[in-house]
Design a protein around this motif. Structure first.
Motif, mmCIF file in Angstrom:
data_model
loop_
_atom_site.group_PDB
_atom_site.id
_atom_site.type_symbol
_atom_site.label_atom_id
_atom_site.label_comp_id
_atom_site.label_asym_id
_atom_site.label_seq_id
_atom_site.Cartn_x
_atom_site.Cartn_y
_atom_site.Cartn_z
ATOM 1 N N ARG A 144 -19.146 -3.922 1.870
ATOM 2 C CA ARG A 144 -20.444 -4.180 1.245
ATOM 3 C C ARG A 144 -20.347 -3.766 -0.209
ATOM 4 N NH1 ARG A 144 -24.075 -2.303 6.282
ATOM 5 N NH2 ARG A 144 -23.349 -3.941 7.682
ATOM 6 N N ASN A 145 -21.089 -2.759 -0.643
ATOM 7 C CA ASN A 145 -21.019 -2.322 -2.040
ATOM 8 C C ASN A 145 -20.379 -0.947 -2.188
ATOM 9 O OD1 ASN A 145 -22.239 -4.672 -2.619
ATOM 10 N ND2 ASN A 145 -24.033 -3.804 -3.599
ATOM 11 N N MET A 146 -19.712 -0.465 -1.128
ATOM 12 C CA MET A 146 -19.070 0.851 -1.186
ATOM 13 C C MET A 146 -17.578 0.688 -1.474
ATOM 14 S SD MET A 146 -19.413 4.127 -1.045
ATOM 15 C CE MET A 146 -20.980 4.414 -0.259
ATOM 16 N N LEU A 147 -17.153 1.202 -2.623
ATOM 17 C CA LEU A 147 -15.742 1.189 -3.011
ATOM 18 C C LEU A 147 -15.141 2.529 -2.602
ATOM 19 C CD1 LEU A 147 -13.328 0.009 -4.735
ATOM 20 C CD2 LEU A 147 -14.278 1.356 -6.608
ATOM 21 N N THR A 148 -14.021 2.483 -1.875
ATOM 22 C CA THR A 148 -13.331 3.701 -1.457
ATOM 23 C C THR A 148 -11.889 3.632 -1.942
ATOM 24 O OG1 THR A 148 -14.698 3.858 0.538
ATOM 25 C CG2 THR A 148 -12.674 5.155 0.494
ATOM 26 N N VAL A 149 -11.464 4.666 -2.643
ATOM 27 C CA VAL A 149 -10.080 4.782 -3.090
ATOM 28 C C VAL A 149 -9.521 6.053 -2.464
ATOM 29 C CG1 VAL A 149 -8.539 5.034 -5.057
ATOM 30 C CG2 VAL A 149 -10.588 3.616 -5.267
ATOM 31 N N LYS A 150 -8.406 5.906 -1.732
ATOM 32 C CA LYS A 150 -7.723 7.056 -1.127
ATOM 33 C C LYS A 150 -6.272 7.029 -1.571
ATOM 34 C CE LYS A 150 -9.933 8.586 3.061
ATOM 35 N NZ LYS A 150 -9.812 8.814 4.486
ATOM 36 N N ALA A 151 -5.728 8.211 -1.789
ATOM 37 C CA ALA A 151 -4.329 8.329 -2.186
ATOM 38 C C ALA A 151 -3.763 9.615 -1.607
ATOM 39 C CB ALA A 151 -4.213 8.337 -3.704
ATOM 40 N N GLU A 152 -2.446 9.622 -1.425
ATOM 41 C CA GLU A 152 -1.794 10.823 -0.907
ATOM 42 C C GLU A 152 -0.582 11.155 -1.771
ATOM 43 O OE1 GLU A 152 -0.065 12.719 3.238
ATOM 44 O OE2 GLU A 152 -0.357 10.565 3.104
ATOM 45 N N ARG A 153 -0.560 12.379 -2.264
ATOM 46 C CA ARG A 153 0.596 12.868 -3.006
ATOM 47 C C ARG A 153 1.397 13.743 -2.050
ATOM 48 N NH1 ARG A 153 -1.445 15.728 -7.203
ATOM 49 N NH2 ARG A 153 -1.744 13.845 -8.387
ATOM 50 N N ARG A 154 2.608 13.286 -1.764
ATOM 51 C CA ARG A 154 3.468 13.972 -0.803
ATOM 52 C C ARG A 154 4.463 14.866 -1.553
ATOM 53 N NH1 ARG A 154 3.402 8.319 0.978
ATOM 54 N NH2 ARG A 154 1.946 8.206 2.710
ATOM 55 N N PRO A 155 4.950 15.901 -0.878
ATOM 56 C CA PRO A 155 5.969 16.736 -1.524
ATOM 57 C C PRO A 155 7.259 15.949 -1.733
ATOM 58 C CG PRO A 155 5.459 17.551 0.691
ATOM 59 C CD PRO A 155 4.583 16.379 0.437
ATOM 60 N N VAL A 156 7.942 16.272 -2.799
ATOM 61 C CA VAL A 156 9.219 15.637 -3.087
ATOM 62 C C VAL A 156 10.257 16.231 -2.141
ATOM 63 C CG1 VAL A 156 10.976 15.276 -4.864
ATOM 64 C CG2 VAL A 156 8.556 15.343 -5.495
ATOM 65 N N ALA A 157 11.059 15.380 -1.533
ATOM 66 C CA ALA A 157 12.094 15.854 -0.613
ATOM 67 C C ALA A 157 13.120 16.676 -1.385
ATOM 68 C CB ALA A 157 12.759 14.670 0.077
ATOM 69 N N GLU B 299 10.419 27.926 -6.799
ATOM 70 C CA GLU B 299 10.020 29.088 -7.585
ATOM 71 C C GLU B 299 8.539 29.050 -7.929
ATOM 72 O OE1 GLU B 299 11.715 31.792 -8.620
ATOM 73 O OE2 GLU B 299 13.510 31.156 -7.537
ATOM 74 N N LEU B 300 8.036 27.844 -8.190
ATOM 75 C CA LEU B 300 6.642 27.693 -8.597
ATOM 76 C C LEU B 300 6.157 26.326 -8.164
ATOM 77 C CD1 LEU B 300 4.224 28.778 -10.274
ATOM 78 C CD2 LEU B 300 5.272 27.700 -12.257
ATOM 79 N N SER B 301 4.995 26.265 -7.552
ATOM 80 C CA SER B 301 4.439 24.982 -7.111
ATOM 81 C C SER B 301 2.950 24.965 -7.429
ATOM 82 C CB SER B 301 4.663 24.801 -5.600
ATOM 83 O OG SER B 301 4.113 23.589 -5.180
ATOM 84 N N GLU B 302 2.586 24.317 -8.539
ATOM 85 C CA GLU B 302 1.196 24.270 -8.971
ATOM 86 C C GLU B 302 0.574 22.886 -8.817
ATOM 87 O OE1 GLU B 302 1.163 27.728 -12.378
ATOM 88 O OE2 GLU B 302 1.095 25.640 -13.002
ATOM 89 N N ARG B 303 1.403 21.847 -8.697
ATOM 90 C CA ARG B 303 0.864 20.492 -8.606
ATOM 91 C C ARG B 303 0.240 20.293 -7.232
ATOM 92 N NH1 ARG B 303 5.711 16.834 -10.510
ATOM 93 N NH2 ARG B 303 5.359 16.316 -8.352
ATOM 94 N N PRO B 304 -1.003 19.858 -7.194
ATOM 95 C CA PRO B 304 -1.676 19.705 -5.893
ATOM 96 C C PRO B 304 -1.066 18.577 -5.076
ATOM 97 C CG PRO B 304 -3.061 18.861 -7.665
ATOM 98 C CD PRO B 304 -1.868 19.498 -8.317
ATOM 99 N N LEU B 305 -0.939 18.815 -3.787
ATOM 100 C CA LEU B 305 -0.446 17.823 -2.838
ATOM 101 C C LEU B 305 -1.567 17.515 -1.858
ATOM 102 C CD1 LEU B 305 3.024 19.411 -2.024
ATOM 103 C CD2 LEU B 305 2.556 17.558 -3.620
ATOM 104 N N GLY B 306 -1.402 16.472 -1.105
ATOM 105 C CA GLY B 306 -2.371 16.155 -0.063
ATOM 106 C C GLY B 306 -3.074 14.839 -0.326
ATOM 107 N N VAL B 307 -4.248 14.714 0.264
ATOM 108 C CA VAL B 307 -5.018 13.477 0.220
ATOM 109 C C VAL B 307 -6.154 13.616 -0.787
ATOM 110 C CG1 VAL B 307 -6.396 11.871 1.583
ATOM 111 C CG2 VAL B 307 -4.449 13.031 2.625
#
Length: 144
Positions: A62-75, A83-91
């Motif tokens: 209808r008139n609802m726009l939904t954008v979903k994305a997932e940032r996964r950890p790098v293998a 040592e340091l992990s500040e970049r957010p991961l997830g959905v």
């Protein structure tokens, strides 16, 4: 080894981890966006750095726009120690109610340099039109 020089940034990261701000499918995080009108279209730009195009889902119902994305950890190899992990991961997700004046059948999407850009044209019926007046009939006729 990386040296941390900003103790407040580390505190922010710990608070985010404890509060569960990493997005999950049941409770996604909000992605930042800009929205503006450019000529005869509305443009919405979402920040999604580090997300592959295969991990982005765009739906319109209808008139609802939904954008979903997932940032996964790098293998990483087993020998790698983080040592340091500040970049957010997830959905990440964002829902936007679109006006009836937008043509949701002709949305265009581009992804470049970590920015997802949607262009939504303004519907023809919403564009300004001239109204002509008939001579002697007293009725007005809309010309498109």
């Amino acid at each position: 080894m990386l040296m941390r020089t900003d103790p407040f940034r580390e505190m922010d990261r710990i608070v985010q981890q404890l509060s569960g701000t990493s997005g999950t499918w049941s409770k996604p995080s909000v992605m930042p966006m800009d929205a503006y009108r450019e000529g005869d279209a509305y443009v919405i730009a979402f920040d999604l750095p580090g997300v592959s195009t295969e991990a982005i889902d765009i739906d319109v119902e209808r008139n609802m726009l939904t954008v979903k994305a997932e940032r996964r950890p790098v293998a990483k190899a087993d020998s790698v120690k983080m040592e340091l992990s500040e970049r957010p991961l997830g959905v990440f997700s964002r829902q936007i109610m679109l006006a009836d004046t937008l043509d949701t059948e002709r949305i265009e999407a581009d992804y470049d340099a970590g920015v997802l850009t949607l262009r939504i044209p303004i519907a023809e019926r919403a564009k300004p039109r001239k109204v002509s007046i008939g001579a002697g009939s007293g009725r007005k006729q809309i010309s498109g």
